[in-house]
Design a protein around this motif. Structure first.
Motif, short mmCIF file in Angstrom:
data_model
loop_
_atom_site.label_atom_id
_atom_site.label_comp_id
_atom_site.label_asym_id
_atom_site.label_seq_id
_atom_site.Cartn_x
_atom_site.Cartn_y
_atom_site.Cartn_z
N SER A 110 43.40 37.45 26.51
CA SER A 110 43.47 36.69 25.48
C SER A 110 42.92 37.45 24.19
CB SER A 110 42.25 35.43 25.61
OG SER A 110 42.12 34.64 24.33
N ALA A 155 39.63 40.30 27.07
CA ALA A 155 39.62 39.54 26.11
C ALA A 155 38.93 40.11 24.83
CB ALA A 155 38.95 37.98 26.09
N CYS A 174 48.29 32.41 23.38
CA CYS A 174 49.09 33.49 23.41
C CYS A 174 49.72 33.49 21.91
CB CYS A 174 50.29 33.19 24.39
SG CYS A 174 51.27 31.85 24.48
N PHE A 207 42.45 26.23 26.23
CA PHE A 207 41.28 27.01 26.96
C PHE A 207 40.65 26.20 28.11
CE2 PHE A 207 41.50 30.36 23.85
CZ PHE A 207 41.42 31.36 24.40
N ASP A 245 48.14 34.79 29.62
CA ASP A 245 47.75 35.07 28.07
C ASP A 245 47.50 33.68 27.42
OD1 ASP A 245 47.24 35.79 25.74
OD2 ASP A 245 49.26 36.66 25.15
#
Length: 228
Positions: A106, A135, A41, A91, A38
């Motif tokens: 995400s 995501a 997160c 990221f 994740d």
């Protein structure tokens, strides 16, 4: 505002709904022996929920240690501490080995990545071939103030990074919900500022700028992509 769609108990700091989370759970296709990453997160609620539904292990990555500490405490509370860990990262630099996770998720965080192409490349790098990325994020038709560079469509970046895009769906009633939340927060700005220890004037200015930035959003998307 979300009503029954609000994922109570997850301490979310995003616009995620129960419908979104159910879609995340289905689309990751993770098994009990798999690991879900994740990215961005935050305090960990959505990742812990999805990984529990799939009975998979979880690794959460975020740039804020305070958020990660909250996530660790939440994992303890939910009885998931033995199946979840949380680390500092971003990221573009997750700190995870190549091909080390079977799914990546995400929630409303890719917006904050300074380099979206580098982010997509890193997400592809840490996924095994055939692994899934799920995501939510936003496409923009202009550049919002106080935010990193945005893009009008993430699909070309995903394709260039080595993904096959399987779904790119606009989430239901996203603009209505965001505008209403912003309106309600402005109405309660003094109480919110007192709770967080911020200046009410600065908090109001931030919310008003956020409202302007929302006008530059084309759509909030839930995207599903597979690592080639």
């Amino acid at each position: 505002m979300f009503g029954d769609e609000y994922p109570a108990g997850l301490d979310v700091y995003s616009y995620v709904t129960k419908t979104d989370l159910r879609r995340f759970t289905a689309e990751t296709q993770a098994s009990p022996s798999d690991r879900i990453a994740d990215i961005g997160c935050g305090r960990g609620g959505p990742g812990l929920w999805v990984s529990a539904q799939r009975n998979s292990s979880l690794i959460g990555i975020d740039i804020a240690e305070t958020a990660l500490e909250s996530a660790r405490q939440r994992a303890e509370t939910l009885g998931r501490a033995d199946r979840a860990e949380f680390r500092l990262g971003s990221f573009a630099e997750t700190g995870l080995p190549a091909a080390s996770v079977q799914a990546v998720m995400s929630v409303d965080a890719l917006l904050f990545a300074p380099d979206k192409a580098a982010a997509c490349a890193e997400l592809a790098r840490i996924l095994v071939p055939g692994g899934r990325l799920v995501a939510t994020t936003w496409d923009f038709h202009g550049q919002p103030v106080n935010r990193p560079p945005q893009v009008s469509d993430h699909r070309p970046l995903l394709e260039a990074a080595g993904f096959t895009v399987l779904a790119y769906d606009e989430t239901e009633a996203w603009r209505e919900r965001q505008l209403r939340i912003n309106e309600l927060m402005l109405q309660e700005v003094d109480a919110l500022a007192a709770e967080s220890g911020e200046d009410p004037v600065e908090s109001a200015a931030h919310l008003k700028q956020q409202r302007i930035n929302q006008d530059l959003m084309t759509r909030r998307v839930l995207m599903v992509a597979e690592r080639r």
